[in-house]
Design a protein around this motif. Structure first.
Motif, short mmCIF file in Angstrom:
data_model
loop_
_atom_site.label_atom_id
_atom_site.label_comp_id
_atom_site.label_asym_id
_atom_site.label_seq_id
_atom_site.Cartn_x
_atom_site.Cartn_y
_atom_site.Cartn_z
N PHE A 3 46.92 -6.39 98.14
CA PHE A 3 46.82 -7.25 96.96
C PHE A 3 45.66 -6.85 96.05
N THR A 4 45.08 -5.69 96.33
CA THR A 4 44.03 -5.17 95.45
C THR A 4 44.56 -3.96 94.68
N TRP B 34 75.36 -6.99 104.29
CA TRP B 34 74.68 -6.74 103.02
C TRP B 34 73.18 -6.93 103.21
N LEU B 35 72.44 -6.02 102.62
CA LEU B 35 70.98 -6.10 102.72
C LEU B 35 70.39 -6.19 101.32
N MET B 36 69.42 -7.06 101.18
CA MET B 36 68.70 -7.13 99.91
C MET B 36 67.39 -6.37 100.11
N LEU B 37 67.26 -5.26 99.39
CA LEU B 37 66.03 -4.45 99.51
C LEU B 37 65.00 -5.02 98.54
N CYS B 38 63.99 -5.67 99.06
CA CYS B 38 62.99 -6.29 98.19
C CYS B 38 61.83 -5.33 97.98
N TYR B 39 61.96 -4.52 96.93
CA TYR B 39 60.93 -3.51 96.67
C TYR B 39 59.58 -4.16 96.41
N ALA B 40 59.61 -5.31 95.72
CA ALA B 40 58.34 -5.98 95.38
C ALA B 40 57.61 -6.39 96.66
N SER B 41 58.36 -6.84 97.65
CA SER B 41 57.75 -7.23 98.91
C SER B 41 57.29 -6.00 99.69
N GLY B 42 58.16 -4.98 99.73
CA GLY B 42 57.80 -3.73 100.43
C GLY B 42 56.51 -3.14 99.89
N ASN B 43 56.30 -3.30 98.59
CA ASN B 43 55.10 -2.71 97.97
C ASN B 43 53.83 -3.52 98.20
N ARG B 44 53.98 -4.67 98.88
CA ARG B 44 52.79 -5.43 99.28
C ARG B 44 52.74 -5.51 100.82
N TRP C 21 47.06 -4.59 82.05
CA TRP C 21 46.73 -5.92 82.57
C TRP C 21 45.70 -5.79 83.70
N ALA C 22 46.00 -4.88 84.65
CA ALA C 22 45.09 -4.71 85.80
C ALA C 22 43.71 -4.22 85.34
N LEU C 23 43.68 -3.28 84.39
CA LEU C 23 42.39 -2.75 83.93
C LEU C 23 41.62 -3.82 83.15
N ILE D 180 52.68 1.18 88.95
CA ILE D 180 54.12 1.07 89.24
C ILE D 180 54.31 0.27 90.54
N ARG D 181 53.44 0.52 91.54
CA ARG D 181 53.49 -0.28 92.77
C ARG D 181 53.17 -1.75 92.44
N TRP D 182 52.12 -1.95 91.65
CA TRP D 182 51.61 -3.29 91.35
C TRP D 182 52.67 -4.13 90.65
#
Ligand code: HEM
Length: 306
Positions: A234-235, A215-225, A159-161, A186-188
């Motif tokens: 975001f690039t 309890w903690l919600m680990l938001c990997y998607a957010s951490g990766n941005r 998709w990115a390419l 994988i980060r994207w």
């Protein structure tokens, strides 16, 4: 671990080549998710696990019923459900996995083979086989997370390419960037969006007090941005260095399959990119609807061959 994965490399390459051949046979247009991304990692992990090829469609369907339970296209029950009904629907899918792998376990105790099912079925702790629930959990995580996440990341890279012709040209001209492309994809995508943890001690993070037991919600998607960690988050940049993403989690439960996932993706792109002259989107991309694990469910592309 990488040292053990070496023995699978040639076999994975053979499977990758046939996935690429199937894509080429579509003659310049395909849905990359349905035609390539879903089947390839599924076949690799099922071979490692020891599931016969004829049962792969069943494993894919059960996986989608689990991870895609919030998506009307893939949920087992399409109607609006109460939380209790939703829970029962998930339990029914888990039970189907349990029944399937119960038979596999019985077979592998009677006829051990060189596969992962034999390891799970015959593993003992203090002289006893694992409790059935634990065994089923191991089977399920491998038979679901072992392909769906990798499919989503592979589709994410394409998709990115397809959206970035310059990035496509850069990686094509510099195949040594392929491992970087894989990590960035994988980060994207960050196919696993979150996990829960409970705090073992009082602490403070980012100015917020966290009490022991919270309890903690680990938001990997957010951490990766996270713009404090990633320059220009975001690039999409295949040459991002360092790329300290948290898509595989962190700590004691760090993904066991990360090296396999990265190897599969690297090999697919080593086989695919030299064959392509151009790559572009050919319609709208659709994401699966889920709050836990998701990725593209339709990725129409156009491509020209070299
Ligand atoms: C790009 C692909 C993949 C992604 C993004 C991914 C992501 C994750 C994440 C976020 C976790 C939880 C980590 C934590 O709780 O800290 C995890 C755990 C796990 N993954 Fe993956 N995974 C991928 C591929 C795979 C593959 C191919 C396998 C199969 C061999 C696999 C097997 C596992 C297992 C067994 C665990 C549980 C580890 C434990 O609890 O100790 N994963 N993965």
């Amino acid at each position: 671990m990488p040292v053990n994965l070496g023995k699978f490399e040639e076999r994975v390459r053979t499977i990758a080549r046939s996935a690429v051949e199937r894509m080429m046979a579509h003659g310049g247009r395909c849905d990359f998710v349905a035609d390539v991304a879903l089947g390839y990692p599924l076949h690799v992990i099922m071979e490692i696990l020891g599931v016969p090829e004829k049962d792969e469609p069943r494993m894919l369907k059960l996986t989608q019923e689990l991870f895609g339970a919030q998506d009307p296209d893939t949920a087992r029950l399409k109607e609006a459900l109460s939380p209790e009904q939703f829970g029962s629907m998930i339990q029914a899918v888990v039970n189907d996995f349990g029944a399937y792998f119960g038979k596999i376990s019985a077979d592998r105790r009677a006829n051990p083979r060189d596969d992962l099912a034999t390891v799970i079925a015959n593993g003992k702790i203090n002289g006893d086989y694992l409790p059935e629930r634990d065994m089923t959990s191991y089977y399920i995580i491998v038979a679901t997370a072992g392909h769906d996440t990798t499919s989503s990341s592979t589709a994410g890279a394409v998709w990115a390419l397809a959206e970035n012709p310059r990035e496509f040209a850069k990686v094509k001209a510099n195949p040594e960037l392929i491992p970087g492309l894989v990590d960035e994809a994988i980060r994207w995508m960050t196919p696993v969006k979150n996990f829960m943890r409970s705090a073992t001690a009082d602490t403070e993070m980012g100015g917020r007090k966290i009490a022991k037991g919270d309890w903690l919600m680990l938001c990997y998607a957010s951490g990766n941005r996270d713009e404090e960690v990633f320059e220009d988050p975001f690039t999409f940049r295949s040459d991002r260095k360092p790329n300290r993403h948290v898509a595989f989690g962190y700590g004691a439960h760090l993904c066991l399959g990360q090296y396999l996932a990265k190897m599969e993706m690297r090999i697919l792109f080593e086989e695919l990119l030299p064959r392509l002259k151009s790559l572009a989107l050919d319609g709208d991309v659709k994401m699966s609807q889920a709050t836990f694990v998701n990725g593209p469910k339709e990725l129409p592309i156009r491509f020209e061959l070299n």
